[in-house]
Design an enzyme around this catalytic site. Structure first.
Site, short mmCIF file in Angstrom:
data_model
loop_
_atom_site.label_atom_id
_atom_site.label_comp_id
_atom_site.label_asym_id
_atom_site.label_seq_id
_atom_site.Cartn_x
_atom_site.Cartn_y
_atom_site.Cartn_z
N ASP A 27 0.62 -1.26 0.13
CA ASP A 27 -0.04 0.16 0.00
C ASP A 27 0.86 1.18 -0.11
O ASP A 27 1.96 1.02 0.62
CB ASP A 27 -1.00 -0.09 1.33
N HIS A 44 3.06 3.31 -9.31
CA HIS A 44 2.90 1.89 -9.27
C HIS A 44 4.15 1.33 -10.16
O HIS A 44 4.60 0.08 -9.75
CB HIS A 44 1.76 1.70 -10.29
N LEU A 138 10.30 -20.99 -4.38
CA LEU A 138 9.77 -20.12 -3.75
C LEU A 138 8.04 -20.14 -4.57
O LEU A 138 8.39 -19.96 -5.97
CB LEU A 138 10.27 -18.70 -3.87
C1 FPP Z 1 -1.07 -0.04 -3.61
O1 FPP Z 1 -1.01 1.49 -3.67
C2 FPP Z 1 -1.00 -0.34 -5.06
C3 FPP Z 1 -1.13 -1.49 -5.55
C4 FPP Z 1 -1.60 -2.82 -4.65
C5 FPP Z 1 -1.03 -2.03 -6.79
C6 FPP Z 1 0.35 -2.98 -7.19
C7 FPP Z 1 0.14 -3.43 -8.46
C8 FPP Z 1 1.47 -3.30 -9.27
C9 FPP Z 1 2.59 -2.47 -8.75
C10 FPP Z 1 1.66 -3.78 -10.69
C11 FPP Z 1 2.54 -4.58 -10.87
C12 FPP Z 1 1.85 -6.03 -10.55
C13 FPP Z 1 2.68 -7.12 -10.49
C14 FPP Z 1 2.17 -8.30 -9.81
C15 FPP Z 1 4.15 -7.22 -11.16
P1 FPP Z 1 -2.28 2.46 -3.80
O2 FPP Z 1 -2.41 2.63 -5.08
O3 FPP Z 1 -3.36 1.72 -2.99
O4 FPP Z 1 -1.53 3.58 -2.89
P2 FPP Z 1 -2.27 4.67 -2.22
O5 FPP Z 1 -2.94 4.25 -0.96
O6 FPP Z 1 -1.08 5.56 -1.51
O7 FPP Z 1 -3.00 5.67 -3.12
#
Ligand code: FPP
Length: 244
Positions: A27, A44, A138
């Site tokens: 997060d 991201h 893993l």
């Molecule tokens: C969380 O921050 C964001 C995510 C859970 C997205 C994660 C996904 C990727 C990085 C894409 C790549 C995926 C893989 C599996 C390689 P948020 O957007 O909720 O942040 P905020 O709460 O600060 O707005």
């Protein structure tokens, strides 16, 4: 941190019982980007680098399962451009990393309803899952279009299909068989980054006895040492499972 210092942390971790399975609610990508006046997508992108670092760290400690919450059933409420950006990022990440995963003996699995994931990322996921199916060091489990309540409701639906009218007896093991995670040991450690202290519909059944670890670090800043520190913290906890 120097690699010797990292090696020392790994040695320390290896000298004590390891969690078999660590789950992470990644997060803070958006807030990381906002602090730098960057687009959320840049956050991201930096988050994908943190995924790479965390997978390496998990592999180096000898942990067998790492589950990452990448896209929830609620994340469809985000702007369409952010959603397509996330899936494009995941597609590129998998295309680039799959040979390395095979080399490092890392298997990919997913949990969640993939039928709603756009075709290109879905096919890329299926390809990586197939190509890494023999890997054993893993297992990285990516939760995509995943929601724990939906998972449990789906498990009940499937379980009831196997039951007769008269048979009203349901055991926890019966439900477990129909969860996405069937056959995978429950996470013993759940980490959430960015200072939020909630579970957000993630693995509610499976984390019944997990140790919870919250850190202020925003996901894009998360690194190997953060992961090692969470595991070391876990190793200091007294787990009683309701006993004394
Ligand atoms: C969380 O921050 C964001 C995510 C859970 C997205 C994660 C996904 C990727 C990085 C894409 C790549 C995926 C893989 C599996 C390689 P948020 O957007 O909720 O942040 P905020 O709460 O600060 O707005």
């Amino acid at each position: 941190m120097t690699s010797t210092a990292e090696d020392n942390l790994i040695e320390k971790i290896k000298s004590l019982p390891l969690p078999q399975h660590v789950a992470i609610i990644m997060d803070g990508n958006g807030r990381w980007a906002a602090k730098r006046r960057l687009t959320r997508l840049k956050g991201h992108q930096a988050g994908a680098e943190a995924i790479r670092r965390t997978i390496t760290a998990a592999r180096n400690t000898g942990i067998h399962y790492l589950t990452l919450y990448a896209f929830s059933t609620e994340n469809w409420k985000r702007p369409k451009t952010e959603i397509s950006g996330l899936f494009n990022l995941m597609t590129r990440f998998l295309q680039k990393e799959t040979p390395q995963m095979i080399k490092n003996n890392i298997r990919l699995l997913t949990i969640g309803d993939l039928s709603k994931i756009p075709e290109k990322p879905r096919k890329t996921l299926e390809d990586t899952i197939q190509k890494t199916s023999h890997c054993q060091d893993l297992t990285v489990i990516v939760a995509l279009n995943y929601g724990s309540r939906q998972e449990i409701a789906r498990a009940f639906e499937r379980l009831l299909e196997t039951k007769s009218e008269k048979d009203k007896n349901i055991l926890p093991e019966d439900i477990e068989k129909f969860l996405y995670t069937s056959g995978i040991p429950d996470p013993e450690l759940l980490i959430r980054t960015s200072g939020e202290m909630r579970l957000s519909n993630f693995l509610l059944w499976q984390i019944s006895y997990a140790e919870l670890y919250f850190t202020q670090t925003l996901w894009p800043d998360y690194n190997e040492v953060d992961f090692f520190n969470a595991v070391i913290d876990f190793q200091k906890r007294k787990r009683r499972f309701g006993g004394l």
